[in-house]
Design a protein around this motif. Structure first.
Motif, PDB file in Angstrom:
ATOM      1  N   MET A   1      22.924 -28.349  30.322  1.00 45.76           N
ATOM      2  CA  MET A   1      23.187 -27.662  31.580  1.00 45.76           C
ATOM      3  C   MET A   1      22.201 -26.513  31.728  1.00 45.76           C
ATOM      4  SD  MET A   1      26.779 -26.737  33.061  1.00 45.76           S
ATOM      5  CE  MET A   1      26.978 -26.425  34.755  1.00 45.76           C
ATOM      6  N   ALA A   2      21.733 -26.282  32.945  1.00 48.13           N
ATOM      7  CA  ALA A   2      20.743 -25.244  33.213  1.00 48.13           C
ATOM      8  C   ALA A   2      21.358 -23.861  33.095  1.00 48.13           C
ATOM      9  CB  ALA A   2      20.159 -25.433  34.615  1.00 48.13           C
ATOM     10  N   ASN A   3      20.541 -22.909  32.733  1.00 49.92           N
ATOM     11  CA  ASN A   3      20.961 -21.516  32.672  1.00 49.92           C
ATOM     12  C   ASN A   3      21.149 -21.023  34.105  1.00 49.92           C
ATOM     13  OD1 ASN A   3      21.040 -18.717  32.559  1.00 49.92           O
ATOM     14  ND2 ASN A   3      19.558 -18.601  30.893  1.00 49.92           N
ATOM     15  N   PRO A   4      22.306 -20.448  34.472  1.00 45.30           N
ATOM     16  CA  PRO A   4      22.543 -20.001  35.849  1.00 45.30           C
ATOM     17  C   PRO A   4      21.474 -19.048  36.365  1.00 45.30           C
ATOM     18  CG  PRO A   4      24.579 -19.917  34.596  1.00 45.30           C
ATOM     19  CD  PRO A   4      23.476 -20.245  33.628  1.00 45.30           C
ATOM     20  N   SER A   5      20.856 -18.264  35.475  1.00 43.89           N
ATOM     21  CA  SER A   5      19.830 -17.339  35.947  1.00 43.89           C
ATOM     22  C   SER A   5      18.591 -18.083  36.431  1.00 43.89           C
ATOM     23  CB  SER A   5      19.458 -16.350  34.838  1.00 43.89           C
ATOM     24  OG  SER A   5      18.861 -17.034  33.759  1.00 43.89           O
ATOM     25  N   ASN A   6      18.472 -19.372  36.073  1.00 42.22           N
ATOM     26  CA  ASN A   6      17.335 -20.167  36.491  1.00 42.22           C
ATOM     27  C   ASN A   6      17.661 -21.075  37.671  1.00 42.22           C
ATOM     28  OD1 ASN A   6      15.807 -19.081  34.404  1.00 42.22           O
ATOM     29  ND2 ASN A   6      16.414 -20.692  32.980  1.00 42.22           N
TER      30      ASN A   6
ATOM     31  N   GLY B   1      16.884 -19.038  43.963  1.00 46.29           N
ATOM     32  CA  GLY B   1      15.583 -18.889  44.592  1.00 46.29           C
ATOM     33  C   GLY B   1      14.814 -20.200  44.685  1.00 46.29           C
ATOM     34  N   ALA B   2      13.844 -20.192  45.580  1.00 45.60           N
ATOM     35  CA  ALA B   2      13.029 -21.382  45.818  1.00 45.60           C
ATOM     36  C   ALA B   2      12.247 -21.781  44.574  1.00 45.60           C
ATOM     37  CB  ALA B   2      12.083 -21.140  46.989  1.00 45.60           C
ATOM     38  N   GLU B   3      11.842 -20.811  43.773  1.00 46.41           N
ATOM     39  CA  GLU B   3      11.064 -21.121  42.581  1.00 46.41           C
ATOM     40  C   GLU B   3      11.864 -21.976  41.601  1.00 46.41           C
ATOM     41  OE1 GLU B   3      11.515 -17.878  43.639  1.00 46.41           O
ATOM     42  OE2 GLU B   3       9.591 -17.663  44.650  1.00 46.41           O
ATOM     43  N   ALA B   4      13.166 -21.734  41.505  1.00 46.54           N
ATOM     44  CA  ALA B   4      14.012 -22.522  40.610  1.00 46.54           C
ATOM     45  C   ALA B   4      14.015 -23.983  41.037  1.00 46.54           C
ATOM     46  CB  ALA B   4      15.431 -21.967  40.590  1.00 46.54           C
TER      47      ALA B   4
ATOM     48  N   ASP C   1      11.643 -25.512  42.883  1.00 44.39           N
ATOM     49  CA  ASP C   1      10.297 -26.052  42.668  1.00 44.39           C
ATOM     50  C   ASP C   1      10.067 -26.389  41.200  1.00 44.39           C
ATOM     51  OD1 ASP C   1       9.729 -25.818  45.370  1.00 44.39           O
ATOM     52  OD2 ASP C   1       8.700 -23.893  45.144  1.00 44.39           O
ATOM     53  N   THR C   2      10.511 -25.514  40.307  1.00 41.74           N
ATOM     54  CA  THR C   2      10.354 -25.751  38.872  1.00 41.74           C
ATOM     55  C   THR C   2      11.141 -26.975  38.443  1.00 41.74           C
ATOM     56  OG1 THR C   2       9.961 -23.410  38.434  1.00 41.74           O
ATOM     57  CG2 THR C   2      10.694 -24.747  36.582  1.00 41.74           C
ATOM     58  N   ALA C   3      12.378 -27.083  38.917  1.00 43.17           N
ATOM     59  CA  ALA C   3      13.208 -28.231  38.562  1.00 43.17           C
ATOM     60  C   ALA C   3      12.578 -29.531  39.060  1.00 43.17           C
ATOM     61  CB  ALA C   3      14.613 -28.060  39.147  1.00 43.17           C
ATOM     62  N   ILE C   4      12.092 -29.534  40.283  1.00 51.02           N
ATOM     63  CA  ILE C   4      11.464 -30.743  40.835  1.00 51.02           C
ATOM     64  C   ILE C   4      10.239 -31.119  40.011  1.00 51.02           C
ATOM     65  CG2 ILE C   4      10.200 -31.668  42.816  1.00 51.02           C
ATOM     66  CD1 ILE C   4      12.144 -29.992  44.587  1.00 51.02           C
ATOM     67  N   SER C   5       9.426 -30.122  39.652  1.00 51.39           N
ATOM     68  CA  SER C   5       8.213 -30.418  38.881  1.00 51.39           C
ATOM     69  C   SER C   5       8.553 -31.026  37.522  1.00 51.39           C
ATOM     70  CB  SER C   5       7.357 -29.166  38.701  1.00 51.39           C
ATOM     71  OG  SER C   5       7.963 -28.260  37.802  1.00 51.39           O
ATOM     72  N   LYS C   6       9.734 -30.712  36.989  1.00 51.39           N
ATOM     73  CA  LYS C   6      10.178 -31.280  35.718  1.00 51.39           C
ATOM     74  C   LYS C   6      10.930 -32.600  35.918  1.00 51.39           C
ATOM     75  CE  LYS C   6      10.614 -26.819  33.407  1.00 51.39           C
ATOM     76  NZ  LYS C   6      11.557 -25.858  32.793  1.00 51.39           N
ATOM     77  N   GLY C   7      11.245 -32.936  37.182  1.00 50.31           N
ATOM     78  CA  GLY C   7      12.003 -34.148  37.462  1.00 50.31           C
ATOM     79  C   GLY C   7      13.477 -34.013  37.140  1.00 50.31           C
ATOM     80  N   LEU C   8      13.961 -32.761  37.096  1.00 47.50           N
ATOM     81  CA  LEU C   8      15.346 -32.504  36.742  1.00 47.50           C
ATOM     82  C   LEU C   8      16.057 -31.733  37.839  1.00 47.50           C
ATOM     83  CD1 LEU C   8      14.785 -31.279  33.078  1.00 47.50           C
ATOM     84  CD2 LEU C   8      15.530 -33.551  33.817  1.00 47.50           C
TER      85      LEU C   8
ATOM     86  N   LEU D   1      19.073 -29.027  39.029  1.00 43.46           N
ATOM     87  CA  LEU D   1      19.421 -27.719  38.476  1.00 43.46           C
ATOM     88  C   LEU D   1      20.494 -27.805  37.386  1.00 43.46           C
ATOM     89  CD1 LEU D   1      19.305 -25.542  41.704  1.00 43.46           C
ATOM     90  CD2 LEU D   1      17.586 -25.701  39.891  1.00 43.46           C
ATOM     91  N   ASP D   2      21.263 -28.871  37.382  1.00 40.02           N
ATOM     92  CA  ASP D   2      22.276 -29.042  36.332  1.00 40.02           C
ATOM     93  C   ASP D   2      21.710 -29.726  35.091  1.00 40.02           C
ATOM     94  OD1 ASP D   2      22.029 -31.705  37.072  1.00 40.02           O
ATOM     95  OD2 ASP D   2      24.098 -31.913  37.755  1.00 40.02           O
ATOM     96  N   GLY D   3      20.407 -30.034  35.114  1.00 38.43           N
ATOM     97  CA  GLY D   3      19.752 -30.662  33.972  1.00 38.43           C
ATOM     98  C   GLY D   3      19.700 -32.169  34.033  1.00 38.43           C
ATOM     99  N   SER D   4      20.366 -32.771  35.006  1.00 39.12           N
ATOM    100  CA  SER D   4      20.340 -34.230  35.123  1.00 39.12           C
ATOM    101  C   SER D   4      19.007 -34.689  35.717  1.00 39.12           C
ATOM    102  CB  SER D   4      21.507 -34.727  35.978  1.00 39.12           C
ATOM    103  OG  SER D   4      21.395 -34.235  37.308  1.00 39.12           O
ATOM    104  N   GLN D   5      18.646 -35.919  35.373  1.00 41.91           N
ATOM    105  CA  GLN D   5      17.393 -36.506  35.839  1.00 41.91           C
ATOM    106  C   GLN D   5      17.466 -36.770  37.352  1.00 41.91           C
ATOM    107  OE1 GLN D   5      14.920 -37.203  33.475  1.00 41.91           O
ATOM    108  NE2 GLN D   5      13.537 -37.630  35.146  1.00 41.91           N
ATOM    109  N   ILE D   6      16.409 -36.437  38.076  1.00 43.45           N
ATOM    110  CA  ILE D   6      16.326 -36.797  39.496  1.00 43.45           C
ATOM    111  C   ILE D   6      15.900 -38.262  39.546  1.00 43.45           C
ATOM    112  CG2 ILE D   6      15.145 -36.397  41.690  1.00 43.45           C
ATOM    113  CD1 ILE D   6      14.674 -33.479  40.729  1.00 43.45           C
ATOM    114  N   PRO D   7      16.629 -39.118  40.269  1.00 44.13           N
ATOM    115  CA  PRO D   7      16.258 -40.530  40.341  1.00 44.13           C
ATOM    116  C   PRO D   7      14.822 -40.706  40.845  1.00 44.13           C
ATOM    117  CG  PRO D   7      18.453 -40.200  41.229  1.00 44.13           C
ATOM    118  CD  PRO D   7      17.858 -38.838  41.013  1.00 44.13           C
TER     119      PRO D   7
END
Length: 96
Positions: free
Chosen positions: A1-6, A9-12, A14-21, A23-29
């Protein structure tokens, strides 16, 4: 599970999308991620008309989620932007 502080904001996002995840840590299909990247690639290649227009568009799109119509409109005017357009009012505030 993702850290709530992360997860703010929009950066969170963008970062999650760039990792393919998500915000809850699950894989984006893959189909969703591929479509997103395809559309963002198109947007990245679009000629821009000016920073002020883009700033106003973002202010309206995001401000409408958080502010009442009259308040957002006054803030636009106070900052020397054009007031809300009828089509923006209908789109963002029509169902409220």
């Amino acid at each position: 599970m993702a850290n709530p502080s992360n997860t703010t904001g929009a950066e969170a996002v963008d970062t999650a999308i760039s990792k393919g995840l998500d915000l809850d840590g699950s894989q984006i299909p893959a189909p969703k991620l591929n479509l997103y990247n395809q559309i963002m690639g198109l947007e990245g290649n679009r000629q821009r008309s000016g920073v002020s227009n883009t700033m106003r568009s973002r202010i309206v799109r995001i401000g409408a989620k958080h502010l009442a119509q009259a308040e957002l409109n006054q803030m636009l005017l106070d900052a020397d932007f054009a007031p809300l357009k009828d089509k923006e009012v209908a789109f963002y505030y029509g169902g409220k």
